[in-house]
Design a protein around this motif. Structure first.
Motif, PDB file in Angstrom:
ATOM      1  N   HIS A 159       0.818  -1.208   0.000  1.00 56.63           N
ATOM      2  CA  HIS A 159       0.000   0.000   0.000  1.00 56.63           C
ATOM      3  C   HIS A 159       0.854   1.260   0.000  1.00 56.63           C
ATOM      4  O   HIS A 159       0.525   2.245  -0.684  1.00 56.63           O
ATOM      5  N   LEU A 160       1.944   1.249   0.764  1.00 56.39           N
ATOM      6  CA  LEU A 160       2.823   2.414   0.787  1.00 56.39           C
ATOM      7  C   LEU A 160       3.396   2.698  -0.594  1.00 56.39           C
ATOM      8  O   LEU A 160       3.443   3.856  -1.038  1.00 56.39           O
ATOM      9  N   ARG A 161       3.857   1.654  -1.267  1.00 56.85           N
ATOM     10  CA  ARG A 161       4.380   1.849  -2.626  1.00 56.85           C
ATOM     11  C   ARG A 161       3.308   2.420  -3.547  1.00 56.85           C
ATOM     12  O   ARG A 161       3.585   3.296  -4.380  1.00 56.85           O
ATOM     13  N   GLN A 162       2.090   1.930  -3.411  1.00 58.93           N
ATOM     14  CA  GLN A 162       1.000   2.405  -4.256  1.00 58.93           C
ATOM     15  C   GLN A 162       0.666   3.864  -3.953  1.00 58.93           C
ATOM     16  O   GLN A 162       0.429   4.665  -4.872  1.00 58.93           O
ATOM     17  N   VAL A 163       0.633   4.211  -2.673  1.00 60.41           N
ATOM     18  CA  VAL A 163       0.348   5.602  -2.295  1.00 60.41           C
ATOM     19  C   VAL A 163       1.401   6.535  -2.888  1.00 60.41           C
ATOM     20  O   VAL A 163       1.084   7.521  -3.562  1.00 60.41           O
ATOM     21  N   ILE A 164       2.671   6.230  -2.641  1.00 58.87           N
ATOM     22  CA  ILE A 164       3.746   7.100  -3.134  1.00 58.87           C
ATOM     23  C   ILE A 164       3.761   7.126  -4.655  1.00 58.87           C
ATOM     24  O   ILE A 164       4.034   8.166  -5.272  1.00 58.87           O
ATOM     25  N   GLY A 165       3.438   6.016  -5.277  1.00 62.21           N
ATOM     26  CA  GLY A 165       3.408   5.954  -6.732  1.00 62.21           C
ATOM     27  C   GLY A 165       2.317   6.812  -7.354  1.00 62.21           C
ATOM     28  O   GLY A 165       2.447   7.230  -8.506  1.00 62.21           O
ATOM     29  N   ARG A 166       1.262   7.082  -6.610  1.00 65.09           N
ATOM     30  CA  ARG A 166       0.139   7.849  -7.146  1.00 65.09           C
ATOM     31  C   ARG A 166       0.176   9.323  -6.746  1.00 65.09           C
ATOM     32  O   ARG A 166      -0.670  10.103  -7.194  1.00 65.09           O
TER      33      ARG A 166
END
Length: 257
Positions: A159-166
Protein backbone atom coordinates in the motif's frame (compact mmCIF):
# COMPACT_ATOMS: atom_id res chain seq x y z
CA UNK A 1 -17.97 19.19 -6.98
CA UNK A 2 -17.08 16.40 -4.61
CA UNK A 3 -18.54 16.33 -1.11
CA UNK A 4 -16.01 17.01 1.65
CA UNK A 5 -18.28 17.17 4.66
CA UNK A 6 -18.32 14.10 6.86
CA UNK A 7 -21.36 13.92 9.09
CA UNK A 8 -20.58 13.58 12.81
CA UNK A 9 -21.65 10.24 14.20
CA UNK A 10 -23.95 10.35 17.20
CA UNK A 11 -23.47 6.76 18.28
CA UNK A 12 -21.01 5.84 20.97
CA UNK A 13 -17.46 5.31 19.75
CA UNK A 14 -15.47 2.27 20.90
CA UNK A 15 -13.10 4.57 22.80
CA UNK A 16 -16.02 6.29 24.52
CA UNK A 17 -17.53 2.97 25.59
CA UNK A 18 -14.16 1.75 26.84
CA UNK A 19 -13.69 4.94 28.82
CA UNK A 20 -17.02 4.59 30.60
CA UNK A 21 -16.38 0.92 31.37
CA UNK A 22 -12.96 1.60 32.88
CA UNK A 23 -14.25 4.54 34.90
CA UNK A 24 -16.95 2.32 36.41
CA UNK A 25 -14.29 -0.30 37.15
CA UNK A 26 -12.03 2.31 38.76
CA UNK A 27 -14.82 3.64 40.95
CA UNK A 28 -15.55 0.14 42.24
CA UNK A 29 -12.08 -0.05 43.83
CA UNK A 30 -10.16 3.21 43.99
CA UNK A 31 -6.67 1.72 43.97
CA UNK A 32 -3.73 3.79 42.69
CA UNK A 33 -3.35 1.60 39.60
CA UNK A 34 -7.01 1.91 38.73
CA UNK A 35 -6.99 5.66 39.29
CA UNK A 36 -3.90 6.01 37.08
CA UNK A 37 -5.59 4.00 34.35
CA UNK A 38 -8.67 6.16 34.74
CA UNK A 39 -6.63 9.34 34.27
CA UNK A 40 -5.09 7.91 31.12
CA UNK A 41 -8.54 6.93 29.81
CA UNK A 42 -9.71 10.48 30.52
CA UNK A 43 -6.95 11.63 28.18
CA UNK A 44 -7.96 9.09 25.56
CA UNK A 45 -11.61 10.18 25.76
CA UNK A 46 -10.54 13.84 25.49
CA UNK A 47 -8.69 13.19 22.25
CA UNK A 48 -11.60 11.06 21.04
CA UNK A 49 -13.87 14.10 21.33
CA UNK A 50 -11.28 16.15 19.46
CA UNK A 51 -11.54 13.72 16.54
CA UNK A 52 -15.08 14.94 15.90
CA UNK A 53 -14.65 18.64 16.57
CA UNK A 54 -11.39 18.88 14.61
CA UNK A 55 -12.92 17.06 11.63
CA UNK A 56 -15.79 19.56 11.65
CA UNK A 57 -13.28 22.43 11.75
CA UNK A 58 -11.36 21.14 8.74
CA UNK A 59 -14.59 20.50 6.83
CA UNK A 60 -15.46 24.18 7.21
CA UNK A 61 -11.94 25.24 6.28
CA UNK A 62 -12.02 22.98 3.22
CA UNK A 63 -15.20 24.57 1.93
CA UNK A 64 -13.59 28.00 2.19
CA UNK A 65 -10.35 26.82 0.58
CA UNK A 66 -12.16 25.58 -2.51
CA UNK A 67 -13.60 29.03 -3.21
CA UNK A 68 -10.57 31.13 -2.22
CA UNK A 69 -7.60 32.26 -4.29
CA UNK A 70 -3.94 31.46 -3.82
CA UNK A 71 -1.71 28.39 -4.11
CA UNK A 72 -3.34 25.23 -2.82
CA UNK A 73 -1.80 22.83 -0.32
CA UNK A 74 -3.56 19.45 -0.11
CA UNK A 75 -2.96 17.37 3.01
CA UNK A 76 -3.35 13.59 3.01
CA UNK A 77 -3.02 11.52 6.16
CA UNK A 78 -4.40 10.50 9.53
CA UNK A 79 -5.09 12.02 12.94
CA UNK A 80 -1.73 13.78 13.12
CA UNK A 81 -2.67 15.79 10.03
CA UNK A 82 -5.94 16.62 11.79
CA UNK A 83 -3.88 17.91 14.72
CA UNK A 84 -5.35 15.61 17.36
CA UNK A 85 -3.71 16.18 20.71
CA UNK A 86 -2.94 19.85 20.02
CA UNK A 87 -4.83 22.61 21.80
CA UNK A 88 -6.58 23.52 18.53
CA UNK A 89 -6.58 22.17 14.96
CA UNK A 90 -4.28 25.00 13.88
CA UNK A 91 -1.70 24.09 16.51
CA UNK A 92 -1.02 20.77 14.80
CA UNK A 93 1.74 20.55 12.20
CA UNK A 94 -0.58 21.59 9.37
CA UNK A 95 -1.53 24.82 11.12
CA UNK A 96 2.04 25.57 12.14
CA UNK A 97 3.41 25.07 8.61
CA UNK A 98 0.49 27.00 7.10
CA UNK A 99 1.43 30.01 9.23
CA UNK A 100 5.02 29.74 8.00
CA UNK A 101 3.88 29.56 4.37
CA UNK A 102 1.62 32.57 4.73
CA UNK A 103 4.34 34.52 6.53
CA UNK A 104 6.12 34.77 3.17
CA UNK A 105 3.28 37.01 1.98
CA UNK A 106 1.70 34.37 -0.27
CA UNK A 107 -2.00 33.65 0.43
CA UNK A 108 -1.70 29.88 0.76
CA UNK A 109 -4.88 27.89 1.30
CA UNK A 110 -5.08 24.36 2.65
CA UNK A 111 -7.40 21.51 1.77
CA UNK A 112 -7.08 18.95 4.55
CA UNK A 113 -8.40 15.58 3.31
CA UNK A 114 -6.96 13.59 6.20
CA UNK A 115 -9.10 11.79 8.75
CA UNK A 116 -8.55 10.30 12.15
CA UNK A 117 -7.82 6.58 12.12
CA UNK A 118 -6.88 6.52 8.43
CA UNK A 119 -4.58 3.81 7.13
CA UNK A 120 -2.78 3.55 3.80
CA UNK A 121 -5.80 1.90 2.20
CA UNK A 122 -7.95 4.89 3.11
CA UNK A 123 -5.53 7.25 1.38
CA UNK A 124 -5.69 5.04 -1.69
CA UNK A 125 -9.46 4.57 -1.73
CA UNK A 126 -10.83 7.77 -0.20
CA UNK A 127 -8.31 10.61 -0.21
CA UNK A 128 -6.26 10.38 -3.40
CA UNK A 129 -9.36 10.21 -5.64
CA UNK A 130 -10.40 13.65 -4.31
CA UNK A 131 -7.34 15.17 -5.98
CA UNK A 132 -8.93 14.68 -9.39
CA UNK A 133 -9.58 18.03 -11.03
CA UNK A 134 -7.39 19.95 -8.58
CA UNK A 135 -4.08 21.62 -9.35
CA UNK A 136 -2.31 21.79 -5.99
CA UNK A 137 1.00 23.60 -5.66
CA UNK A 138 1.86 21.26 -2.80
CA UNK A 139 0.67 17.87 -1.59
CA UNK A 140 1.88 16.32 1.65
CA UNK A 141 1.21 12.77 2.77
CA UNK A 142 1.91 11.39 6.22
CA UNK A 143 0.38 7.96 6.66
CA UNK A 144 1.23 4.60 8.16
CA UNK A 145 1.11 4.88 11.95
CA UNK A 146 -2.27 3.16 12.10
CA UNK A 147 -1.00 0.42 9.80
CA UNK A 148 1.83 -0.64 12.11
CA UNK A 149 -0.41 -2.90 14.18
CA UNK A 150 -3.47 -2.86 11.94
CA UNK A 151 -2.14 -4.07 8.57
CA UNK A 152 -0.05 -7.10 7.70
CA UNK A 153 3.55 -6.16 6.81
CA UNK A 154 3.28 -7.38 3.22
CA UNK A 155 0.08 -5.43 2.57
CA UNK A 156 1.40 -2.37 4.40
CA UNK A 157 4.47 -2.20 2.21
CA UNK A 158 2.43 -2.75 -0.95
CA UNK A 159 0.00 0.00 0.00
CA UNK A 160 2.82 2.41 0.79
CA UNK A 161 4.38 1.85 -2.63
CA UNK A 162 1.00 2.41 -4.26
CA UNK A 163 0.35 5.60 -2.29
CA UNK A 164 3.75 7.10 -3.13
CA UNK A 165 3.41 5.95 -6.73
CA UNK A 166 0.14 7.85 -7.15
CA UNK A 167 1.21 11.11 -5.51
CA UNK A 168 1.57 14.17 -7.77
CA UNK A 169 5.06 15.40 -8.55
CA UNK A 170 4.43 18.39 -6.27
CA UNK A 171 4.34 16.10 -3.22
CA UNK A 172 6.36 15.74 -0.04
CA UNK A 173 6.21 12.38 1.76
CA UNK A 174 6.45 12.26 5.55
CA UNK A 175 8.05 9.28 7.27
CA UNK A 176 7.00 7.83 10.63
CA UNK A 177 8.02 8.56 14.17
CA UNK A 178 10.06 5.63 15.50
CA UNK A 179 8.51 4.73 18.87
CA UNK A 180 11.76 3.78 20.59
CA UNK A 181 11.49 3.91 24.40
CA UNK A 182 7.77 4.63 24.03
CA UNK A 183 5.81 2.49 26.47
CA UNK A 184 6.91 -1.15 26.46
CA UNK A 185 5.85 -1.83 22.90
CA UNK A 186 8.12 0.82 21.41
CA UNK A 187 11.30 -1.19 21.59
CA UNK A 188 9.60 -4.18 20.00
CA UNK A 189 8.31 -2.38 16.92
CA UNK A 190 11.10 0.16 16.45
CA UNK A 191 13.13 -2.01 13.99
CA UNK A 192 9.98 -2.66 11.98
CA UNK A 193 9.10 1.06 11.78
CA UNK A 194 12.69 1.89 10.84
CA UNK A 195 12.39 -0.58 7.98
CA UNK A 196 9.15 1.04 6.87
CA UNK A 197 10.90 4.41 6.86
CA UNK A 198 13.63 2.98 4.66
CA UNK A 199 10.93 1.83 2.24
CA UNK A 200 9.34 5.29 2.28
CA UNK A 201 12.71 6.89 1.56
CA UNK A 202 13.69 4.56 -1.27
CA UNK A 203 10.26 4.61 -2.94
CA UNK A 204 10.06 8.40 -2.76
CA UNK A 205 13.59 8.67 -4.16
CA UNK A 206 12.58 6.58 -7.18
CA UNK A 207 10.02 9.26 -8.00
CA UNK A 208 12.23 12.18 -7.04
CA UNK A 209 9.97 13.19 -4.15
CA UNK A 210 11.44 14.79 -1.01
CA UNK A 211 10.89 13.13 2.37
CA UNK A 212 10.12 15.03 5.56
CA UNK A 213 12.14 13.06 8.10
CA UNK A 214 9.82 13.18 11.09
CA UNK A 215 11.77 10.20 12.43
CA UNK A 216 14.83 12.43 12.80
CA UNK A 217 13.09 15.45 14.31
CA UNK A 218 10.60 13.73 16.65
CA UNK A 219 12.81 11.74 19.00
CA UNK A 220 12.81 10.89 22.72
CA UNK A 221 12.69 11.97 25.43
CA UNK A 222 8.93 12.41 24.98
CA UNK A 223 8.30 14.24 28.24
CA UNK A 224 6.39 17.45 27.55
CA UNK A 225 5.69 16.54 23.92
CA UNK A 226 2.62 14.28 24.23
CA UNK A 227 -1.11 14.89 24.54
CA UNK A 228 -3.14 13.53 27.49
CA UNK A 229 -3.62 10.20 25.68
CA UNK A 230 0.19 9.72 25.77
CA UNK A 231 0.13 8.88 22.07
CA UNK A 232 -0.60 11.94 19.95
CA UNK A 233 1.77 14.94 20.03
CA UNK A 234 0.81 18.14 21.81
CA UNK A 235 1.59 21.63 20.48
CA UNK A 236 5.29 21.22 21.23
CA UNK A 237 5.41 17.72 19.78
CA UNK A 238 3.80 18.94 16.58
CA UNK A 239 6.44 21.64 16.34
CA UNK A 240 8.95 18.88 15.61
CA UNK A 241 6.71 17.46 12.88
CA UNK A 242 6.36 20.96 11.44
CA UNK A 243 10.13 21.47 11.54
CA UNK A 244 10.63 18.24 9.58
CA UNK A 245 8.11 19.29 6.95
CA UNK A 246 9.46 22.81 6.62
CA UNK A 247 12.96 21.44 6.09
CA UNK A 248 11.70 19.30 3.18
CA UNK A 249 9.68 21.98 1.39
CA UNK A 250 11.04 23.43 -1.84
CA UNK A 251 12.68 26.83 -1.40
CA UNK A 252 10.13 28.27 -3.82
CA UNK A 253 7.49 27.63 -1.15
CA UNK A 254 9.44 28.52 1.98
CA UNK A 255 12.69 30.40 1.33
CA UNK A 256 15.60 29.66 3.66
CA UNK A 257 17.84 32.46 4.77
Amino acid sequence: MFLLRREARERTTPIGALHRAVMRWGEAERSSSRLALGRWLDGVAYVDVQARTYAEFWNRQNEQALTADGPLWVVLGDSTAQGLGASSPLHGYVGQVLRALRATGTPWRVLNLSRSGAQTRHVLDDQLPLLEGLQPALVTCGIGSNDILGTTPKRFRRHLRQVIGRLPTSSVVMDLTVPDRFWHIGGAVSPYVSGINQLIGSTAAERGLPVAEVSRYARPPWRGLLAPDKFHPNNFGYRRHADALRAALPETHLPRY
